[in-house]
Design an enzyme around this catalytic site. Structure first.
Site, PDB file in Angstrom:
ATOM      1  N   ARG A  47      20.019 129.761  59.594  1.00 44.82           N
ATOM      2  CA  ARG A  47      21.331 129.600  58.978  1.00 44.82           C
ATOM      3  C   ARG A  47      21.259 129.205  57.510  1.00 44.82           C
ATOM      4  O   ARG A  47      20.371 128.459  57.113  1.00 44.82           O
ATOM      5  CB  ARG A  47      22.134 128.527  59.722  1.00 44.82           C
ATOM      6  CG  ARG A  47      22.618 128.930  61.086  1.00 44.82           C
ATOM      7  CD  ARG A  47      23.017 127.712  61.901  1.00 44.82           C
ATOM      8  NE  ARG A  47      21.852 127.028  62.452  1.00 44.82           N
ATOM      9  CZ  ARG A  47      21.867 125.818  62.989  1.00 44.82           C
ATOM     10  NH1 ARG A  47      22.984 125.150  63.043  1.00 44.82           N
ATOM     11  NH2 ARG A  47      20.775 125.287  63.465  1.00 44.82           N
ATOM     12  N   HIS A  56      18.698 126.197  53.560  1.00 42.56           N
ATOM     13  CA  HIS A  56      18.702 127.010  54.776  1.00 42.56           C
ATOM     14  C   HIS A  56      17.760 126.394  55.795  1.00 42.56           C
ATOM     15  O   HIS A  56      16.852 125.617  55.453  1.00 42.56           O
ATOM     16  CB  HIS A  56      18.302 128.462  54.479  1.00 42.56           C
ATOM     17  CG  HIS A  56      16.835 128.659  54.214  1.00 42.56           C
ATOM     18  ND1 HIS A  56      15.912 128.916  55.196  1.00 42.56           N
ATOM     19  CD2 HIS A  56      16.125 128.626  53.041  1.00 42.56           C
ATOM     20  CE1 HIS A  56      14.705 129.041  54.656  1.00 42.56           C
ATOM     21  NE2 HIS A  56      14.802 128.864  53.360  1.00 42.56           N
ATOM     22  N   CYS A  57      18.000 126.718  57.072  1.00 45.33           N
ATOM     23  CA  CYS A  57      17.095 126.284  58.136  1.00 45.33           C
ATOM     24  C   CYS A  57      16.446 127.527  58.732  1.00 45.33           C
ATOM     25  O   CYS A  57      16.243 128.514  58.018  1.00 45.33           O
ATOM     26  CB  CYS A  57      17.840 125.459  59.186  1.00 45.33           C
ATOM     27  SG  CYS A  57      19.190 126.353  59.982  1.00 45.33           S
ATOM     28  N   VAL A  58      16.148 127.541  60.007  1.00 47.23           N
ATOM     29  CA  VAL A  58      15.431 128.660  60.607  1.00 47.23           C
ATOM     30  C   VAL A  58      16.287 129.918  60.683  1.00 47.23           C
ATOM     31  O   VAL A  58      15.799 131.027  60.493  1.00 47.23           O
ATOM     32  CB  VAL A  58      14.937 128.276  62.021  1.00 47.23           C
ATOM     33  CG1 VAL A  58      14.213 129.446  62.681  1.00 47.23           C
ATOM     34  CG2 VAL A  58      13.999 127.076  61.940  1.00 47.23           C
TER      35      VAL A  58
END
Length: 486
Positions: free
Chosen positions: A30, A26-28
């Site tokens: 999504r 995951h990113c910030v």
């Protein structure tokens, strides 16, 4: 049970089950999946989940927009699914198996430029601010404020602001003149090789010993270029300040040489000889072969773009580029424009456009157009709270220069608003080019981007921005009515 356990179970089912997941991270905002078979993902059901704000596929990854609590969702998902999360780097590596050669190439370019874009943006803002301080004659000889008949700038009138202007040259020079250092570092970072060697290589490309690249053309014409004399050959001592392609070629040469020597040199002496041979050979290649070749490649690319932007058909070039830039973002090809823009700024020498780029303003206008189309959809769906949760942040983000949430979260799904934004971007880009609205630097690609322009170009850029806002808004409303009437 976690807060997102139920939605996690449903997402696992709709995405094709555990057996369809190659890797996840995951990113910030999504969840990032690499799926074995993307056709098994039921996008419509996924987007109906309460915690999901949208989804899209990019660079071989199926990405599900969750929002600021994505870390909580990710933890619940890994517990429910039994799938072990991996690093973002591993997800990117897995995603490349789903990409074509061109997509992999563009992904690599994106990963090289991404870490240095914040510095480039800061540099653009600094240049814009310095342009206001030293380039706008807004005072008369008597000290009265007069933008029309002014003869003096802020730096002429104030010792303090003159000092500030001189001081700000320090970070401006560090960012743009020494850009090759950032690029060679970023290449080694991307390739997993020794980053300090990349930094040293970059420094050798911009050493004060060398003739500054900005003065190379004149020195070559006058035959006054310093050189290294090896007896059997002479090599010009030319630097590559602000040059992108020579630095990229040199960085890749260093990375591949380091990997090669690690394979053939015994472990016991690798620490000594691997960095020695890889760095020394890459420096020689950079100045004898790769630098000159890269310079010519950059000039050729910028020449083609520059010819398109300055020919009698520049209006057509601008209209086509403005229309298709947003689809380029989807493919990742838009990352090539960073190198072209920087080259245009360095190579453009005509009186009306010296030291500017006509390409980047069209990119900023495209971002504004995407945000304007989303703004229209917010108005059209003003009673839909779930829609606004996604659309309003996407709208703001686009006008601040980041369009992915606007495009993937709203416009591409609706299609008609995406088309409206493309048309608005095309018309605004056409206007900016025919009025020679060039930017001094790459800045924030939205409304704040105005700071990257000479103040004399602010009026035309403001008009271009209004076009990029009004046209998409009007067309989105018109297109939405036609869609509903079908």
């Amino acid at each position: 049970m976690g807060k997102y356990s139920e939605d996690s179970k449903k997402l696992l089912e709709y995405i094709g089950g555990k057996e369809n997941i190659k890797s996840v991270s995951h990113c910030v905002t999504r969840m990032r999946f690499v799926l074995i078979d993307e056709s098994k993902a039921d996008v419509s059901k996924i987007e109906e989940l309460k915690s999901v704000k949208g989804s899209f596929t990019q660079a071989g990854q199926f990405q599900v927009i969750i929002g600021n609590e994505v870390d909580l969702f990710y933890n619940d998902f890994t517990k429910v699914s039994g799938v072990e999360g991996v690093t973002k780097e591993q997800v990117k590596a897995d995603a490349k198996s789903n990409q074509s050669f061109l997509q992999r190439l563009m992904t690599n370019l994106a990963e090289i430029f991404a870490p240095i874009i914040p510095a480039i943006v800061v540099g653009g803002l600094i240049l814009g601010f310095r342009n206001i301080l030293e380039g706008v004659k807004m005072f008369t000889d008597s000290g009265a404020f007069d933008l029309v008949n002014g003869t003096k700038t802020i730096t002429n009138m104030s010792v303090f602001w003159n000092g500030v202007n001189h001081f700000l040259w320090l970070p401006g020079e560090a960012i743009f003149h020494f850009l090759p250092v950032g690029i060679t570092w970023s290449v080694t970072r991307k390739m997993g090789t020794t980053q300090i060697l990349g930094i040293v290589l970059g420094i050798t490309l911009v050493s004060p010993q060398l003739l500054n690249a900005y003065g190379a053309a004149g020195a070559l014409a006058e035959g006054k270029v310093p050189f290294w004399d090896f007896g059997f050959a002479q090599v010009n001592m030319i630097g590559y300040q602000a040059q992108v392609i020579p630095a990229m070629l040199a960085g890749f040469a260093l990375a591949y040489l380091e990997k090669f020597f690690k394979k053939i040199i015994p472990d016991v002496v690798q620490m000594i000889f691997v960095p020695f041979f890889s760095l020394l050979i890459s420096i020689v290649l950079a100045h004898l072969v790769l630098g000159p070749i890269g310079w010519q490649i950059g000039k050729a690319i910028s020449s083609v773009v520059y010819t398109g932007l300055t020919s009698s058909l520049n209006w057509l070039f601008a209209a086509v580029f403005g229309f298709f830039y947003s689809p380029l973002v989807i493919t990742g090809l838009h990352h090539m424009t960073n190198a072209i823009d920087l080259t245009l700024i360095n190579e453009t020498t005509t009186a009306t456009q010296q030291g500017t780029t006509l390409l980047w303003p069209m990119i900023a206008l495209s971002n504004i157009a995407q945000g304007a189309a989303v703004a229209a959809t917010v108005f059209l769906n003003r009673r839909n709270e779930k829609f606004k949760e996604v659309a309003i942040p996407a709208w703001i983000s686009a006008w601040l220069g980041v369009t992915e949430p606007a495009m993937f979260g709203v416009n591409i799904k609706l299609r008609y608003s995406f088309l409206a934004a493309m048309i608005g971007s095309s018309i605004a880009g056409l206007f900016s080019v025919v009025t020679n609205t060039g930017a001094l630097a790459i800045g924030v690609g939205g409304i704040p981007g105005i700071l990257s322009f000479p103040v004399t170009k602010w009026p035309t850029f403001i008009i271009a921005m209004l076009i990029a806002i009004i046209v998409p808004v009007v067309l989105t409303v018109i297109f939405s009515k036609r869609v509903k009437n079908k």
